[in-house]
Scaffold this motif. Sequence first.
Motif, PDB file in Angstrom:
ATOM      1  N   PHE A   1       3.507 -16.259 -36.858  1.00 57.51           N
ATOM      2  CA  PHE A   1       1.804 -16.062 -37.552  1.00 57.51           C
ATOM      3  C   PHE A   1       1.320 -14.637 -37.886  1.00 57.51           C
ATOM      4  N   GLN A   2       1.446 -14.066 -37.184  1.00 54.55           N
ATOM      5  CA  GLN A   2       0.790 -12.204 -37.184  1.00 54.55           C
ATOM      6  C   GLN A   2       2.083 -11.752 -38.330  1.00 54.55           C
ATOM      7  N   ALA A   3       3.235 -11.524 -38.153  1.00 53.67           N
ATOM      8  CA  ALA A   3       4.478 -11.147 -38.612  1.00 53.67           C
ATOM      9  C   ALA A   3       4.601 -11.727 -40.021  1.00 53.67           C
ATOM     10  N   MET A   4       3.848 -12.809 -40.116  1.00 51.74           N
ATOM     11  CA  MET A   4       3.907 -13.422 -41.616  1.00 51.74           C
ATOM     12  C   MET A   4       2.323 -13.243 -42.158  1.00 51.74           C
TER      13      MET A   4
ATOM     14  N   GLY B   1      -7.825 -17.962 -42.230  1.00 57.15           N
ATOM     15  CA  GLY B   1      -6.295 -17.526 -41.700  1.00 57.15           C
ATOM     16  C   GLY B   1      -6.824 -15.447 -41.528  1.00 57.15           C
ATOM     17  N   GLN B   2      -7.721 -15.749 -42.142  1.00 52.90           N
ATOM     18  CA  GLN B   2      -8.272 -13.924 -42.238  1.00 52.90           C
ATOM     19  C   GLN B   2      -8.868 -14.068 -40.901  1.00 52.90           C
ATOM     20  N   LYS B   3      -9.642 -15.316 -40.212  1.00 51.35           N
ATOM     21  CA  LYS B   3     -10.182 -15.276 -39.639  1.00 51.35           C
ATOM     22  C   LYS B   3      -9.383 -15.410 -37.616  1.00 51.35           C
ATOM     23  N   PHE B   4      -8.042 -15.910 -38.652  1.00 46.21           N
ATOM     24  CA  PHE B   4      -7.757 -16.654 -36.672  1.00 46.21           C
ATOM     25  C   PHE B   4      -6.851 -15.028 -36.552  1.00 46.21           C
ATOM     26  N   LEU B   5      -5.700 -14.318 -37.532  1.00 44.79           N
ATOM     27  CA  LEU B   5      -5.852 -12.949 -37.394  1.00 44.79           C
ATOM     28  C   LEU B   5      -6.009 -12.269 -36.280  1.00 44.79           C
ATOM     29  N   PHE B   6      -7.900 -11.755 -37.102  1.00 40.38           N
ATOM     30  CA  PHE B   6      -8.729 -10.900 -36.189  1.00 40.38           C
ATOM     31  C   PHE B   6      -7.998 -11.119 -34.483  1.00 40.38           C
TER      32      PHE B   6
ATOM     33  N   VAL C   1      -5.707 -13.519 -32.733  1.00 44.37           N
ATOM     34  CA  VAL C   1      -4.106 -13.128 -32.549  1.00 44.37           C
ATOM     35  C   VAL C   1      -4.209 -11.808 -32.200  1.00 44.37           C
ATOM     36  N   ASP C   2      -4.525 -11.033 -33.519  1.00 42.90           N
ATOM     37  CA  ASP C   2      -3.701  -9.570 -33.233  1.00 42.90           C
ATOM     38  C   ASP C   2      -5.011  -8.949 -31.713  1.00 42.90           C
ATOM     39  N   ARG C   3      -6.699  -9.129 -31.636  1.00 42.26           N
ATOM     40  CA  ARG C   3      -6.379  -9.361 -30.872  1.00 42.26           C
ATOM     41  C   ARG C   3      -6.195  -9.355 -28.845  1.00 42.26           C
ATOM     42  N   VAL C   4      -5.133 -10.746 -28.893  1.00 46.83           N
ATOM     43  CA  VAL C   4      -4.332 -11.514 -27.524  1.00 46.83           C
ATOM     44  C   VAL C   4      -3.904 -10.749 -27.655  1.00 46.83           C
ATOM     45  N   ILE C   5      -2.333 -10.600 -28.858  1.00 48.64           N
ATOM     46  CA  ILE C   5      -1.761  -9.814 -28.601  1.00 48.64           C
ATOM     47  C   ILE C   5      -1.777  -8.546 -27.606  1.00 48.64           C
ATOM     48  N   ARG C   6      -2.178  -7.393 -28.738  1.00 47.76           N
ATOM     49  CA  ARG C   6      -2.864  -6.451 -27.616  1.00 47.76           C
ATOM     50  C   ARG C   6      -3.406  -6.819 -26.376  1.00 47.76           C
ATOM     51  N   GLU C   7      -4.145  -7.492 -26.248  1.00 51.22           N
ATOM     52  CA  GLU C   7      -4.534  -7.688 -24.714  1.00 51.22           C
ATOM     53  C   GLU C   7      -3.373  -8.112 -23.752  1.00 51.22           C
TER      54      GLU C   7
ATOM     55  N   LEU D   1      -9.424   8.172 -35.077  1.00 55.19           N
ATOM     56  CA  LEU D   1      -9.376   7.222 -34.166  1.00 55.19           C
ATOM     57  C   LEU D   1      -9.287   6.030 -33.666  1.00 55.19           C
ATOM     58  N   ALA D   2     -11.111   6.207 -34.731  1.00 58.62           N
ATOM     59  CA  ALA D   2     -10.865   4.372 -34.207  1.00 58.62           C
ATOM     60  C   ALA D   2     -10.447   3.410 -34.521  1.00 58.62           C
ATOM     61  N   GLU D   3     -10.075   4.005 -35.926  1.00 58.12           N
ATOM     62  CA  GLU D   3      -8.640   2.888 -36.876  1.00 58.12           C
ATOM     63  C   GLU D   3      -7.762   2.479 -35.784  1.00 58.12           C
ATOM     64  N   GLN D   4      -7.610   3.614 -35.239  1.00 51.38           N
ATOM     65  CA  GLN D   4      -5.771   3.136 -34.570  1.00 51.38           C
ATOM     66  C   GLN D   4      -6.445   2.804 -33.116  1.00 51.38           C
ATOM     67  N   LEU D   5      -7.014   2.681 -32.277  1.00 45.53           N
ATOM     68  CA  LEU D   5      -8.004   1.908 -31.517  1.00 45.53           C
ATOM     69  C   LEU D   5      -7.571   0.562 -31.818  1.00 45.53           C
ATOM     70  N   THR D   6      -8.541  -0.125 -33.086  1.00 49.48           N
ATOM     71  CA  THR D   6      -8.947  -0.934 -33.614  1.00 49.48           C
ATOM     72  C   THR D   6      -7.389  -1.544 -33.968  1.00 49.48           C
ATOM     73  N   SER D   7      -6.645  -0.933 -34.955  1.00 42.30           N
ATOM     74  CA  SER D   7      -4.957  -1.734 -34.934  1.00 42.30           C
ATOM     75  C   SER D   7      -4.181  -1.378 -34.011  1.00 42.30           C
ATOM     76  N   GLY D   8      -4.518  -1.132 -32.710  1.00 48.53           N
ATOM     77  CA  GLY D   8      -3.897  -0.984 -31.984  1.00 48.53           C
ATOM     78  C   GLY D   8      -1.649   0.278 -32.125  1.00 48.53           C
TER      79      GLY D   8
END
Length: 141
Positions: free
Chosen positions: A9-12, A61-66, A68-74, A131-138
Amino acid sequence: MELTQLKYFQAMAKCRHFTQAAEEMAVSQSALSRSIQKLEQELGVTLFERHGRTSDLTEAGQKFLFHVDRVIRELALAEQEIELDNGGVGVVHLSFLHSLGDTFLPLILRQFHERYPHIDVKLNQQSSSMLAEQLTSGETD
């Protein structure tokens, strides 16, 4: 729901194109498509609006992506922490403010290298907003 589905999903979401996302994930386009469809069925929502060859995230999808990104980063951070605790090898992406580059950072890096000699540190000196942007994006640890 499986981790593989979340990664597909993240890749898509990033590629917005089933064939490109499938190539990035090294799976067939039909396997990726089936995985996304199964995920949509499990969630009971449409995650992508399909427009011929491209797709856009729906609001759901946008809400879910937010999330999913956090889960995968964690999960990536957890894996990295376990590797560090077991004396493993890896890379830490360290971003810092310009003002810390000459004073505070050399001491920290020396102590870190003594404790974890097999860990590479990639340095990135930026402004606080970047730095804030890079932390948020992983992009940085």
